[in-house]
Motif scaffolding. Structure first.
Motif, PDB file in Angstrom:
ATOM      1  N   VAL A 137       0.848  -1.190   0.000  1.00  0.00           N
ATOM      2  CA  VAL A 137       0.000   0.000   0.000  1.00  0.00           C
ATOM      3  C   VAL A 137       0.886   1.244   0.000  1.00  0.00           C
ATOM      4  O   VAL A 137       1.980   1.246   0.552  1.00  0.00           O
ATOM      5  N   GLU A 138       0.377   2.323  -0.630  1.00  0.00           N
ATOM      6  CA  GLU A 138       1.098   3.597  -0.660  1.00  0.00           C
ATOM      7  C   GLU A 138       1.485   4.058   0.742  1.00  0.00           C
ATOM      8  O   GLU A 138       0.852   3.700   1.724  1.00  0.00           O
ATOM      9  N   LYS A 139       2.472   4.931   0.783  1.00  0.00           N
ATOM     10  CA  LYS A 139       2.859   5.554   2.051  1.00  0.00           C
ATOM     11  C   LYS A 139       1.750   6.503   2.497  1.00  0.00           C
ATOM     12  O   LYS A 139       0.985   7.014   1.683  1.00  0.00           O
ATOM     13  N   ASN A 140       1.689   6.759   3.796  1.00  0.00           N
ATOM     14  CA  ASN A 140       0.647   7.634   4.351  1.00  0.00           C
ATOM     15  C   ASN A 140       0.600   8.995   3.669  1.00  0.00           C
ATOM     16  O   ASN A 140      -0.477   9.542   3.449  1.00  0.00           O
ATOM     17  N   GLU A 141       1.750   9.564   3.332  1.00  0.00           N
ATOM     18  CA  GLU A 141       1.755  10.903   2.734  1.00  0.00           C
ATOM     19  C   GLU A 141       1.172  10.917   1.310  1.00  0.00           C
ATOM     20  O   GLU A 141       0.854  11.972   0.776  1.00  0.00           O
ATOM     21  N   ASP A 142       1.018   9.737   0.692  1.00  0.00           N
ATOM     22  CA  ASP A 142       0.458   9.663  -0.656  1.00  0.00           C
ATOM     23  C   ASP A 142      -1.052   9.416  -0.680  1.00  0.00           C
ATOM     24  O   ASP A 142      -1.678   9.437  -1.733  1.00  0.00           O
ATOM     25  N   VAL A 143      -1.651   9.167   0.482  1.00  0.00           N
ATOM     26  CA  VAL A 143      -3.105   8.968   0.565  1.00  0.00           C
ATOM     27  C   VAL A 143      -3.779  10.315   0.363  1.00  0.00           C
ATOM     28  O   VAL A 143      -3.339  11.329   0.898  1.00  0.00           O
ATOM     29  N   ARG A 144      -4.840  10.343  -0.436  1.00  0.00           N
ATOM     30  CA  ARG A 144      -5.587  11.576  -0.684  1.00  0.00           C
ATOM     31  C   ARG A 144      -6.864  11.563   0.153  1.00  0.00           C
ATOM     32  O   ARG A 144      -7.602  10.581   0.124  1.00  0.00           O
ATOM     33  N   TYR A 145      -7.088  12.655   0.914  1.00  0.00           N
ATOM     34  CA  TYR A 145      -8.262  12.774   1.787  1.00  0.00           C
ATOM     35  C   TYR A 145      -9.128  13.946   1.333  1.00  0.00           C
ATOM     36  O   TYR A 145      -8.611  14.944   0.855  1.00  0.00           O
ATOM     37  N   TRP A 146     -10.447  13.842   1.527  1.00  0.00           N
ATOM     38  CA  TRP A 146     -11.379  14.937   1.267  1.00  0.00           C
ATOM     39  C   TRP A 146     -12.696  14.630   1.970  1.00  0.00           C
ATOM     40  O   TRP A 146     -12.865  13.564   2.547  1.00  0.00           O
ATOM     41  N   LYS A 147     -13.619  15.584   1.920  1.00  0.00           N
ATOM     42  CA  LYS A 147     -14.954  15.388   2.495  1.00  0.00           C
ATOM     43  C   LYS A 147     -15.985  15.475   1.384  1.00  0.00           C
ATOM     44  O   LYS A 147     -15.868  16.289   0.481  1.00  0.00           O
ATOM     45  N   ASN A 148     -17.012  14.626   1.483  1.00  0.00           N
ATOM     46  CA  ASN A 148     -18.118  14.601   0.539  1.00  0.00           C
ATOM     47  C   ASN A 148     -19.393  14.484   1.360  1.00  0.00           C
ATOM     48  O   ASN A 148     -19.600  13.471   2.035  1.00  0.00           O
ATOM     49  N   ASN A 149     -20.233  15.540   1.330  1.00  0.00           N
ATOM     50  CA  ASN A 149     -21.456  15.559   2.149  1.00  0.00           C
ATOM     51  C   ASN A 149     -21.141  15.272   3.621  1.00  0.00           C
ATOM     52  O   ASN A 149     -21.786  14.447   4.264  1.00  0.00           O
ATOM     53  N   LYS A 150     -20.106  15.922   4.133  1.00  0.00           N
ATOM     54  CA  LYS A 150     -19.659  15.818   5.528  1.00  0.00           C
ATOM     55  C   LYS A 150     -19.105  14.440   5.896  1.00  0.00           C
ATOM     56  O   LYS A 150     -18.840  14.157   7.057  1.00  0.00           O
ATOM     57  N   LYS A 151     -18.918  13.566   4.909  1.00  0.00           N
ATOM     58  CA  LYS A 151     -18.327  12.242   5.152  1.00  0.00           C
ATOM     59  C   LYS A 151     -16.848  12.296   4.776  1.00  0.00           C
ATOM     60  O   LYS A 151     -16.480  12.864   3.752  1.00  0.00           O
ATOM     61  N   GLU A 152     -16.000  11.696   5.629  1.00  0.00           N
ATOM     62  CA  GLU A 152     -14.579  11.640   5.331  1.00  0.00           C
ATOM     63  C   GLU A 152     -14.326  10.561   4.282  1.00  0.00           C
ATOM     64  O   GLU A 152     -14.789   9.429   4.413  1.00  0.00           O
ATOM     65  N   MET A 153     -13.586  10.938   3.247  1.00  0.00           N
ATOM     66  CA  MET A 153     -13.283  10.048   2.132  1.00  0.00           C
ATOM     67  C   MET A 153     -11.767   9.959   1.970  1.00  0.00           C
ATOM     68  O   MET A 153     -11.035  10.849   2.392  1.00  0.00           O
ATOM     69  N   ALA A 154     -11.315   8.876   1.316  1.00  0.00           N
ATOM     70  CA  ALA A 154      -9.891   8.725   1.031  1.00  0.00           C
ATOM     71  C   ALA A 154      -9.726   7.880  -0.225  1.00  0.00           C
ATOM     72  O   ALA A 154     -10.603   7.089  -0.587  1.00  0.00           O
ATOM     73  N   SER A 155      -8.582   8.063  -0.867  1.00  0.00           N
ATOM     74  CA  SER A 155      -8.227   7.283  -2.039  1.00  0.00           C
ATOM     75  C   SER A 155      -6.785   6.828  -1.853  1.00  0.00           C
ATOM     76  O   SER A 155      -5.918   7.624  -1.485  1.00  0.00           O
ATOM     77  N   ILE A 156      -6.543   5.549  -2.094  1.00  0.00           N
ATOM     78  CA  ILE A 156      -5.200   4.995  -1.908  1.00  0.00           C
ATOM     79  C   ILE A 156      -4.918   3.966  -2.997  1.00  0.00           C
ATOM     80  O   ILE A 156      -5.820   3.284  -3.472  1.00  0.00           O
ATOM     81  N   LYS A 157      -3.649   3.878  -3.389  1.00  0.00           N
ATOM     82  CA  LYS A 157      -3.248   2.900  -4.407  1.00  0.00           C
ATOM     83  C   LYS A 157      -2.457   1.771  -3.768  1.00  0.00           C
ATOM     84  O   LYS A 157      -1.779   1.960  -2.763  1.00  0.00           O
ATOM     85  N   ALA A 158      -2.571   0.591  -4.369  1.00  0.00           N
ATOM     86  CA  ALA A 158      -1.847  -0.582  -3.889  1.00  0.00           C
ATOM     87  C   ALA A 158      -1.217  -1.301  -5.074  1.00  0.00           C
ATOM     88  O   ALA A 158      -1.761  -1.291  -6.179  1.00  0.00           O
TER      89      ALA A 158
END
Length: 79
Positions: free
Chosen positions: A8-29
């Motif tokens: 899995v990607e390193k922590n600094e490469d994870v992308r975070y955002w909010k969608n309708n007040k929900k926490e979202m993330a995208s990560i590559k493996a």
């Protein structure tokens, strides 16, 4: 076929955002698979959402090109 390794990607490469007040993330493996004396590898991107108890749940995943991962590695080497 057998899962050999899952990186899995390193922590600094994870992308975070909010969608309708929900926490979202995208990560590559990077996934390595073996079977019948053959070896193959694939890259996948996972879309996640944090649930009410604070646990991340996978919403979807898709195969992605390893080009972006190679470009990141090349940029790090240039530094």
């Amino acid at each position: 076929m057998k899962l050999h390794k899952f990186v899995v990607e390193k922590n600094e490469d994870v992308r975070y955002w909010k969608n309708n007040k929900k926490e979202m993330a995208s990560i590559k493996a990077h996934i390595f698979i073996t079977g019948n004396k053959e070896y193959s590898d694939i890259y996948q991107e996972y879309m996640l959402r944090k649930d009410e108890s604070g646990k991340w749940k996978i919403l979807s995943w898709k195969a992605v090109s390893d080009k972006t991962n190679k470009e990141k590695e090349d940029k790090k080497k240039d530094k």
